[in-house]
Design a protein around this motif. Sequence first.
Motif, short mmCIF file in Angstrom:
data_model
loop_
_atom_site.label_atom_id
_atom_site.label_comp_id
_atom_site.label_asym_id
_atom_site.label_seq_id
_atom_site.Cartn_x
_atom_site.Cartn_y
_atom_site.Cartn_z
N ALA A 57 -24.74 -19.57 0.79
CA ALA A 57 -25.64 -18.64 1.49
C ALA A 57 -26.91 -18.41 0.67
CB ALA A 57 -24.92 -17.32 1.77
N LEU A 58 -26.75 -18.21 -0.63
CA LEU A 58 -27.91 -17.99 -1.48
C LEU A 58 -28.83 -19.21 -1.52
CD1 LEU A 58 -26.15 -16.11 -4.41
CD2 LEU A 58 -27.87 -15.15 -2.86
N ILE A 59 -28.26 -20.38 -1.62
CA ILE A 59 -29.06 -21.61 -1.62
C ILE A 59 -29.84 -21.72 -0.31
CG2 ILE A 59 -28.91 -24.14 -1.58
CD1 ILE A 59 -26.46 -23.77 -3.57
N GLY A 60 -29.19 -21.41 0.80
CA GLY A 60 -29.86 -21.44 2.09
C GLY A 60 -30.98 -20.42 2.20
N LEU A 61 -30.73 -19.21 1.72
CA LEU A 61 -31.75 -18.17 1.77
C LEU A 61 -32.93 -18.49 0.86
CD1 LEU A 61 -29.51 -14.98 1.91
CD2 LEU A 61 -30.99 -15.88 3.74
N LEU A 62 -32.66 -19.07 -0.29
CA LEU A 62 -33.74 -19.47 -1.19
C LEU A 62 -34.60 -20.56 -0.54
CD1 LEU A 62 -31.76 -19.40 -4.53
CD2 LEU A 62 -33.73 -17.95 -3.97
N ALA A 63 -33.97 -21.53 0.09
CA ALA A 63 -34.71 -22.60 0.77
C ALA A 63 -35.52 -22.02 1.93
CB ALA A 63 -33.76 -23.68 1.26
N ALA A 64 -34.92 -21.10 2.68
CA ALA A 64 -35.64 -20.48 3.79
C ALA A 64 -36.83 -19.69 3.28
CB ALA A 64 -34.69 -19.56 4.57
N GLY A 65 -36.67 -18.99 2.18
CA GLY A 65 -37.77 -18.24 1.59
C GLY A 65 -38.90 -19.14 1.15
N GLU A 66 -38.56 -20.28 0.57
CA GLU A 66 -39.59 -21.23 0.16
C GLU A 66 -40.34 -21.78 1.37
OE1 GLU A 66 -37.33 -23.96 -2.23
OE2 GLU A 66 -37.95 -22.96 -4.06
N ALA A 67 -39.63 -22.00 2.47
CA ALA A 67 -40.24 -22.56 3.67
C ALA A 67 -41.11 -21.56 4.40
CB ALA A 67 -39.15 -23.08 4.61
N THR A 68 -40.71 -20.29 4.38
CA THR A 68 -41.42 -19.28 5.17
C THR A 68 -42.32 -18.39 4.33
OG1 THR A 68 -39.63 -17.66 4.97
CG2 THR A 68 -39.54 -19.20 6.86
N GLY A 69 -42.13 -18.41 3.01
CA GLY A 69 -42.89 -17.53 2.15
C GLY A 69 -42.38 -16.11 2.12
N THR A 70 -41.20 -15.89 2.71
CA THR A 70 -40.61 -14.56 2.77
C THR A 70 -39.23 -14.59 2.15
OG1 THR A 70 -41.78 -14.13 4.82
CG2 THR A 70 -39.97 -12.66 4.30
N PHE A 71 -39.06 -13.89 1.05
CA PHE A 71 -37.78 -13.86 0.36
C PHE A 71 -37.12 -12.50 0.58
CE2 PHE A 71 -40.11 -17.11 -1.88
CZ PHE A 71 -39.16 -18.11 -2.03
N PRO A 72 -35.87 -12.49 1.02
CA PRO A 72 -35.14 -11.21 1.16
C PRO A 72 -34.58 -10.79 -0.21
CG PRO A 72 -33.76 -13.03 1.89
CD PRO A 72 -35.08 -13.62 1.49
N TRP A 73 -35.45 -10.27 -1.06
CA TRP A 73 -35.08 -10.02 -2.45
C TRP A 73 -33.84 -9.16 -2.60
CZ3 TRP A 73 -36.63 -13.52 -5.42
CH2 TRP A 73 -37.90 -14.10 -5.29
N ASP A 74 -33.73 -8.08 -1.83
CA ASP A 74 -32.55 -7.21 -1.97
C ASP A 74 -31.27 -7.97 -1.66
OD1 ASP A 74 -34.21 -5.12 -2.64
OD2 ASP A 74 -34.10 -4.14 -0.69
N THR A 75 -31.30 -8.75 -0.60
CA THR A 75 -30.13 -9.55 -0.22
C THR A 75 -29.80 -10.58 -1.29
OG1 THR A 75 -30.63 -9.26 2.13
CG2 THR A 75 -29.24 -11.13 1.55
N LEU A 76 -30.82 -11.27 -1.77
CA LEU A 76 -30.61 -12.27 -2.82
C LEU A 76 -30.03 -11.65 -4.08
CD1 LEU A 76 -33.92 -14.28 -2.38
CD2 LEU A 76 -31.61 -15.16 -1.96
N GLU A 77 -30.60 -10.55 -4.51
CA GLU A 77 -30.13 -9.90 -5.74
C GLU A 77 -28.70 -9.38 -5.58
OE1 GLU A 77 -33.19 -7.12 -6.84
OE2 GLU A 77 -34.62 -8.75 -7.17
N TRP A 78 -28.38 -8.88 -4.42
CA TRP A 78 -27.02 -8.41 -4.15
C TRP A 78 -26.04 -9.58 -4.25
CZ3 TRP A 78 -25.37 -6.01 1.16
CH2 TRP A 78 -24.25 -5.19 0.97
N GLY A 79 -26.41 -10.73 -3.70
CA GLY A 79 -25.56 -11.93 -3.79
C GLY A 79 -25.45 -12.44 -5.21
N ILE A 80 -26.55 -12.45 -5.93
CA ILE A 80 -26.54 -12.87 -7.34
C ILE A 80 -25.63 -11.94 -8.14
CG2 ILE A 80 -27.96 -13.02 -9.43
CD1 ILE A 80 -28.33 -15.42 -7.51
N ASN A 81 -25.74 -10.65 -7.89
CA ASN A 81 -24.87 -9.69 -8.59
C ASN A 81 -23.40 -9.93 -8.28
OD1 ASN A 81 -26.89 -8.37 -9.99
ND2 ASN A 81 -27.25 -6.90 -8.36
#
Length: 136
Positions: A57-81
Motif C-alpha cells: 500500500a505504501l509503495i502504491g501511495l508513494l508512486a501515486a504521489g509522485e505521479a500526481t504531485g500530492t502525497f497523503p503525508w499523514d497516511t504515509l507516516e501512519w503506515g511507516i510507523n
Amino acid sequence: ALALIAPDNHKTHITKAANWLISCQNADGGWGETCRSYHDPSLKGIGTSTPSQTAWALIGLLAAGEATGTFPWDTLEWGINYLLSSQLPNGQWEEAEFTGTGFPCHFYIKYHFYAQYFPLIALSRYRALRAGNGQG
C-alpha cells in the motif's frame, strides 16, 4: 504501473486508486486483506495488517504521489510507523497470514521473505522521498 508509464494521462485513475488505498487503512496504521476476499468480494481491502501488505500500500501511495504531485503525508507516516513499530529487535518482521495467491479460491501461498523485503523497499522509498532526492 500507470504512474510510471503515462502519469499525465491517468491522474484520475491514479488518484482513485490512491483514495481507495487510503480508505482501507486499518486503525493500527497498516493494511491487510484476507484471502477470503476471493470468495467474498465484500472483504476486499479488509483484514489484519501485515508487513507485506502495508508495504504494498505504501509503495502504491508513494508512486501515486509522485505521479500526481500530492502525497497523503499523514497516511504515509501512519503506515511507516506501523512498519517501524512492528519490526522485531532483529530487524525482521513476523507475518503469520498467507498473503500470496496460488490459485484463488483453492489454495494460497506464504512467501516467507515478502514480510522482509517489501517493508524494506517501502521504507527506503519513503526515506529517499523525505530526504528530497525525488526517488520516493
